[in-house]
Design a protein around this motif. Structure first.
Motif, PDB file in Angstrom:
ATOM      1  N   ILE A  75      31.940  33.918  21.641  1.00  0.00           N
ATOM      2  CA  ILE A  75      31.122  34.898  20.918  1.00  0.00           C
ATOM      3  C   ILE A  75      30.639  36.009  21.856  1.00  0.00           C
ATOM      4  O   ILE A  75      30.682  37.188  21.506  1.00  0.00           O
ATOM      5  N   LEU A  76      30.203  35.649  23.052  1.00  0.00           N
ATOM      6  CA  LEU A  76      29.710  36.647  24.002  1.00  0.00           C
ATOM      7  C   LEU A  76      30.815  37.583  24.483  1.00  0.00           C
ATOM      8  O   LEU A  76      30.560  38.751  24.790  1.00  0.00           O
ATOM      9  N   ALA A  77      32.048  37.101  24.485  1.00  0.00           N
ATOM     10  CA  ALA A  77      33.174  37.952  24.883  1.00  0.00           C
ATOM     11  C   ALA A  77      33.427  39.065  23.861  1.00  0.00           C
ATOM     12  O   ALA A  77      33.980  40.115  24.219  1.00  0.00           O
ATOM     13  N   PHE A 120      25.996  41.686  30.699  1.00  0.00           N
ATOM     14  CA  PHE A 120      25.725  40.688  29.667  1.00  0.00           C
ATOM     15  C   PHE A 120      25.269  39.359  30.265  1.00  0.00           C
ATOM     16  O   PHE A 120      24.447  38.666  29.668  1.00  0.00           O
ATOM     17  N   LEU A 121      25.795  38.991  31.424  1.00  0.00           N
ATOM     18  CA  LEU A 121      25.309  37.776  32.087  1.00  0.00           C
ATOM     19  C   LEU A 121      23.844  37.931  32.472  1.00  0.00           C
ATOM     20  O   LEU A 121      23.055  36.993  32.338  1.00  0.00           O
ATOM     21  N   PHE A 122      23.488  39.109  32.948  1.00  0.00           N
ATOM     22  CA  PHE A 122      22.098  39.379  33.302  1.00  0.00           C
ATOM     23  C   PHE A 122      21.202  39.310  32.058  1.00  0.00           C
ATOM     24  O   PHE A 122      20.123  38.727  32.088  1.00  0.00           O
ATOM     25  N   LEU A 123      21.665  39.896  30.944  1.00  0.00           N
ATOM     26  CA  LEU A 123      20.871  39.919  29.710  1.00  0.00           C
ATOM     27  C   LEU A 123      20.717  38.543  29.067  1.00  0.00           C
ATOM     28  O   LEU A 123      19.676  38.228  28.495  1.00  0.00           O
ATOM     29  N   THR A 124      21.772  37.734  29.133  1.00  0.00           N
ATOM     30  CA  THR A 124      21.772  36.466  28.392  1.00  0.00           C
ATOM     31  C   THR A 124      21.501  35.239  29.252  1.00  0.00           C
ATOM     32  O   THR A 124      21.233  34.165  28.718  1.00  0.00           O
ATOM     33  N   ASP A 125      21.614  35.374  30.578  1.00  0.00           N
ATOM     34  CA  ASP A 125      21.454  34.237  31.483  1.00  0.00           C
ATOM     35  C   ASP A 125      22.473  33.128  31.172  1.00  0.00           C
ATOM     36  O   ASP A 125      22.211  31.947  31.359  1.00  0.00           O
ATOM     37  N   PHE A 126      23.653  33.518  30.708  1.00  0.00           N
ATOM     38  CA  PHE A 126      24.700  32.559  30.346  1.00  0.00           C
ATOM     39  C   PHE A 126      25.402  32.060  31.599  1.00  0.00           C
ATOM     40  O   PHE A 126      25.739  32.822  32.494  1.00  0.00           O
ATOM     41  N   HIS A 127      25.592  30.756  31.670  1.00  0.00           N
ATOM     42  CA  HIS A 127      26.402  30.159  32.726  1.00  0.00           C
ATOM     43  C   HIS A 127      27.302  29.108  32.087  1.00  0.00           C
ATOM     44  O   HIS A 127      27.021  28.617  30.997  1.00  0.00           O
ATOM     45  N   LEU A 128      28.384  28.797  32.760  1.00  0.00           N
ATOM     46  CA  LEU A 128      29.388  27.904  32.195  1.00  0.00           C
ATOM     47  C   LEU A 128      29.625  26.731  33.143  1.00  0.00           C
ATOM     48  O   LEU A 128      29.869  26.930  34.335  1.00  0.00           O
ATOM     49  N   ASP A 183      23.942  26.353  38.280  1.00  0.00           N
ATOM     50  CA  ASP A 183      23.532  27.198  39.396  1.00  0.00           C
ATOM     51  C   ASP A 183      24.391  28.460  39.451  1.00  0.00           C
ATOM     52  O   ASP A 183      25.038  28.822  38.471  1.00  0.00           O
ATOM     53  N   TRP A 184      24.404  29.141  40.593  1.00  0.00           N
ATOM     54  CA  TRP A 184      25.129  30.408  40.732  1.00  0.00           C
ATOM     55  C   TRP A 184      26.611  30.250  40.443  1.00  0.00           C
ATOM     56  O   TRP A 184      27.260  31.189  39.981  1.00  0.00           O
ATOM     57  N   ARG A 185      27.171  29.070  40.717  1.00  0.00           N
ATOM     58  CA  ARG A 185      28.598  28.847  40.456  1.00  0.00           C
ATOM     59  C   ARG A 185      28.910  28.935  38.965  1.00  0.00           C
ATOM     60  O   ARG A 185      29.969  29.406  38.563  1.00  0.00           O
ATOM     61  N   GLY A 186      27.961  28.518  38.129  1.00  0.00           N
ATOM     62  CA  GLY A 186      28.133  28.622  36.684  1.00  0.00           C
ATOM     63  C   GLY A 186      28.210  30.063  36.208  1.00  0.00           C
ATOM     64  O   GLY A 186      28.918  30.382  35.262  1.00  0.00           O
ATOM     65  N   TYR A 187      27.471  30.961  36.893  1.00  0.00           N
ATOM     66  CA  TYR A 187      27.536  32.384  36.556  1.00  0.00           C
ATOM     67  C   TYR A 187      28.890  32.978  36.953  1.00  0.00           C
ATOM     68  O   TYR A 187      29.457  33.784  36.223  1.00  0.00           O
ATOM     69  N   VAL A 188      29.397  32.566  38.110  1.00  0.00           N
ATOM     70  CA  VAL A 188      30.702  33.060  38.565  1.00  0.00           C
ATOM     71  C   VAL A 188      31.796  32.591  37.606  1.00  0.00           C
ATOM     72  O   VAL A 188      32.636  33.391  37.167  1.00  0.00           O
ATOM     73  N   ILE A 189      31.760  31.311  37.249  1.00  0.00           N
ATOM     74  CA  ILE A 189      32.755  30.773  36.317  1.00  0.00           C
ATOM     75  C   ILE A 189      32.645  31.482  34.971  1.00  0.00           C
ATOM     76  O   ILE A 189      33.646  31.902  34.382  1.00  0.00           O
ATOM     77  N   ALA A 190      31.420  31.651  34.488  1.00  0.00           N
ATOM     78  CA  ALA A 190      31.205  32.330  33.203  1.00  0.00           C
ATOM     79  C   ALA A 190      31.691  33.769  33.254  1.00  0.00           C
ATOM     80  O   ALA A 190      32.312  34.261  32.310  1.00  0.00           O
ATOM     81  N   GLY A 191      31.434  34.438  34.365  1.00  0.00           N
ATOM     82  CA  GLY A 191      31.849  35.836  34.496  1.00  0.00           C
ATOM     83  C   GLY A 191      33.350  36.003  34.362  1.00  0.00           C
ATOM     84  O   GLY A 191      33.826  36.810  33.568  1.00  0.00           O
ATOM     85  N   PHE A 192      34.090  35.223  35.118  1.00  0.00           N
ATOM     86  CA  PHE A 192      35.550  35.366  35.052  1.00  0.00           C
ATOM     87  C   PHE A 192      36.108  34.879  33.717  1.00  0.00           C
ATOM     88  O   PHE A 192      37.064  35.461  33.191  1.00  0.00           O
ATOM     89  N   ALA A 193      35.516  33.833  33.160  1.00  0.00           N
ATOM     90  CA  ALA A 193      35.970  33.351  31.850  1.00  0.00           C
ATOM     91  C   ALA A 193      35.704  34.399  30.763  1.00  0.00           C
ATOM     92  O   ALA A 193      36.553  34.643  29.897  1.00  0.00           O
ATOM     93  N   LEU A 194      34.534  35.026  30.804  1.00  0.00           N
ATOM     94  CA  LEU A 194      34.211  36.068  29.826  1.00  0.00           C
ATOM     95  C   LEU A 194      35.140  37.270  29.955  1.00  0.00           C
ATOM     96  O   LEU A 194      35.607  37.811  28.941  1.00  0.00           O
ATOM     97  N   VAL A 195      35.433  37.671  31.189  1.00  0.00           N
ATOM     98  CA  VAL A 195      36.364  38.791  31.390  1.00  0.00           C
ATOM     99  C   VAL A 195      37.721  38.448  30.798  1.00  0.00           C
ATOM    100  O   VAL A 195      38.342  39.264  30.113  1.00  0.00           O
ATOM    101  N   TRP A 196      38.186  37.232  31.032  1.00  0.00           N
ATOM    102  CA  TRP A 196      39.503  36.826  30.539  1.00  0.00           C
ATOM    103  C   TRP A 196      39.539  36.819  29.007  1.00  0.00           C
ATOM    104  O   TRP A 196      40.458  37.381  28.402  1.00  0.00           O
ATOM    105  N   ILE A 197      38.536  36.225  28.385  1.00  0.00           N
ATOM    106  CA  ILE A 197      38.495  36.168  26.916  1.00  0.00           C
ATOM    107  C   ILE A 197      38.335  37.574  26.339  1.00  0.00           C
ATOM    108  O   ILE A 197      39.017  37.953  25.384  1.00  0.00           O
ATOM    109  N   ALA A 198      37.463  38.376  26.918  1.00  0.00           N
ATOM    110  CA  ALA A 198      37.249  39.749  26.429  1.00  0.00           C
ATOM    111  C   ALA A 198      38.541  40.560  26.531  1.00  0.00           C
ATOM    112  O   ALA A 198      38.885  41.314  25.607  1.00  0.00           O
ATOM    113  N   ASN A 199      39.276  40.403  27.601  1.00  0.00           N
ATOM    114  CA  ASN A 199      40.529  41.149  27.753  1.00  0.00           C
ATOM    115  C   ASN A 199      41.612  40.619  26.825  1.00  0.00           C
ATOM    116  O   ASN A 199      42.473  41.385  26.390  1.00  0.00           O
TER     117      ASN A 199
END
Length: 135
Positions: free
Chosen positions: A12-14, A70-78, A82-98
Motif C-alpha cells: 500500500i505504501l508503495a 515516506f519512511l520518515f513520515l510513516t516510520d515504516f520498517h520491514l 532497528d535501522w536495518r528494518g528501515y534499509v530493508i523497507a526502503g529498498f523493498a518499497l523502491v522495488w514495489i513502487a517501480n
C-alpha cells in the motif's frame, strides 16, 4: 507489527510513492520544471550538478528520495525493528513502487497504441467515405 501487516503496508505504501515519482517525472503538470532539470543535467558544468538535476527526470532515481520521505513520515520498517528494518523497507518499497510504475508505463503505452490505431481507422473511414461520395 505482524509480518502480514508489514507486507500489506509495503504494497500500500508503495502506491503513493509510485504516484508521486511518476507524476513528477512524467506528467504534464511538471513538464516545465522537468525540462529545466533535463537541460541542467545535460549542460551542467560539474558532475554533482548534472547528477542532482538528473534525479528529477528519472522515476527510478526519484523514487528513492520519495521513499526516504515516506519512511520518515510513516516510520515504516520491514522485518527488523532497528535501522536495518528501515534499509530493508526502503529498498523493498523502491522495488514495489517501480514495479507499479512499469505497469503504469505498459498500460499507458497500450492505451496510446489503441488511440493511434483508432485514429488511423477513422482517417481510413473518412477517406473511404469521401471516395464513395465522389461516385
Amino acid at each position: 507489527m505482524a509480518i502480514t501487516l508489514q507486507i500489506l503496508w509495503l504494497f500500500i505504501l508503495a502506491l503513493p510513492i509510485a504516484c508521486v515519482a511518476w507524476t513528477v517525472t512524467h506528467e504534464e503538470v511538471f513538464r516545465e520544471p522537468r525540462e529545466y532539470c533535463a537541460r541542467r543535467c545535460k549542460d551542467g558544468k560539474t558532475l554533482p550538478e548534472r547528477k542532482f538535476f538528473y534525479l528529477f527526470t528519472c522515476e527510478y532515481c526519484f523514487s528513492h528520495y520519495v521513499t526516504v520521505a515516506f519512511l520518515f513520515l510513516t516510520d515504516f520498517h520491514l522485518l527488523l525493528n532497528d535501522w536495518r528494518g528501515y534499509v530493508i523497507a526502503g529498498f523493498a518499497l523502491v522495488w514495489i513502487a517501480n514495479t507499479y510504475m512499469s505497469l503504469m508505463a505498459f498500460i499507458r503505452q497500450d492505451i496510446k497504441k489503441e488511440k493511434t490505431e483508432i485514429a488511423l481507422l477513422e482517417k481510413e473511414a473518412e477517406t473511404v467515405q469521401k471516395d464513395l461520395e465522389k461516385y
